[in-house]
Design an enzyme around this catalytic site. Structure first.
Site, PDB file in Angstrom:
ATOM      1  N   GLY A  11      50.228  34.815  16.714  1.00  0.00           N
ATOM      2  CA  GLY A  11      50.477  33.728  17.485  1.00  0.00           C
ATOM      3  C   GLY A  11      49.188  32.629  17.648  1.00  0.00           C
ATOM      4  N   HIS A 177      35.186  37.133  31.001  1.00  0.00           N
ATOM      5  CA  HIS A 177      36.533  36.339  30.387  1.00  0.00           C
ATOM      6  C   HIS A 177      37.708  37.021  31.152  1.00  0.00           C
ATOM      7  CE1 HIS A 177      39.259  33.770  27.847  1.00  0.00           C
ATOM      8  NE2 HIS A 177      39.490  34.904  27.110  1.00  0.00           N
TER       9      HIS A 177
END
Length: 311
Positions: A11, A177
């Protein structure tokens, strides 16, 4: 310029490849690799778009043919988060994938700038560094954890909340992150002020934005389109730096001066060797300092997990 995307059938990879096909400098080469047999077809599909960027697709077990001569490698291969998973659940699968791909980068394009998108980034970047060290080709200026998604989310959410022109909003996001390691420096945004409650709520929303997407997709995936956009922005900045453009600044998770942890997301000046300078992120507010102090143990543990995985 040659840019390789590893994980190009996924994706994120397909979204990133589409954006790069449209936005890379004229004359560039886009090299797509994924283990999935559909990958050459993704390249054919993209090749019908009328831009001066040549696209080639490679599939199978060995990414080496896609990597030869690459200036920039962006790695998005791996499994995506599903509801109930956190980024550390991804570690068990994605750690091995990143290790194998970076070993191939070390052999085929040792001077390339490598951007790691595959989560958990706090850990996968440490894995990549250890692999490159073992191969004798590690250069801390050339390895990046792509944290740009945290930055674009912060810029979007702040602009919406404060009625600002999103093109003018700049937010530095430092730390790591995932979860509490994501620290947007809201106190430094020009033209915007926040109450203490707004800072706490906005910080939490930016930290949990990935989960917001995972839950909204109801088991159908994680953030792919916004991550593709973020990775494209960062990849194009790497290329601008390589081409000698001045004043190209992004936040990224890199090996800096080690003041806080071996790897730390912070603003960097990009140039012909990757990181030219690690920039000072400025003065923190009391809230930000407390958040920083509270996250460092988590960040260091994430990094250590990656180091030990390769050993």
């Amino acid at each position: 310029m040659k840019v390789a995307v590893l994980g190009a059938a996924g994706g994120i990879g397909q979204a990133l490849a589409l954006l790069l096909k449209n936005r890379l400098p004229a004359g560039s080469e886009l090299s797509l690799y994924d283990i999935a047999p559909v990958t050459p077809g993704v390249a054919v599909d993209l090749s019908h778009i009328p831009t001066d960027v040549k696209v080639k697709g490679f599939c199978g077990e060995d990414p080496s043919p896609a990597l030869v001569g690459a200036d920039v490698v962006l790695i998005s291969a791996g499994v995506a988060r599903k509801p109930g998973m956190d980024r550390s659940d991804l570690f068990n699968i994605n750690a091995g994938i990143v290790k194998n791909l970076v070993e191939k980068c070390a052999a085929s394009c040792p001077k390339a700038l490598i951007g790691i998108i595959t989560n958990p980034v706090n850990t996968t970047v440490a894995i990549a560094a250890e692999v490159l060290k073992k191969a004798g080709v590690y250069d801390k200026r050339r390895l990046f954890g792509v944290t740009t998604l945290d930055v674009i989310r912060a810029e979007t959410f702040v602009a919406e909340a404060k009625g600002l022109n999103v093109d003018k909003v700049r937010v530095n996001v430092i730390g790591g992150h995932s979860g509490v390691t994501i620290l947007p420096l809201l106190s430094q945004i020009e033209g915007a002020s926040f109450t203490a409650d707004e800072v706490a709520a906005m910080t939490k929303r930016i930290q949990n934005a990935g989960t917001e997407v995972v839950e909204a997709k109801a088991g159908g995936g994680s953030a792919t389109l916004s991550m593709g956009q973020a990775a494209c922005r960062f990849g194009l900045s790497l290329i601008k730096g390589l081409q000698g453009e001045a004043n190209v600044i992004e936040c990224a998770y890199v090996e800096g001066d080690g003041k806080h942890a071996t790897f730390f997301a912070q603003p960097i000046l990009l140039g012909k060797n990757g990181v030219e300078t690690v920039l000072d992120y400025g003065k923190l507010s009391a809230f930000e300092q407390e958040a920083m102090d509270g996250m460092l143990a988590t960040l260091k543990a994430d990094i250590q997990l990656g180091v030990e995985f390769v050993k």
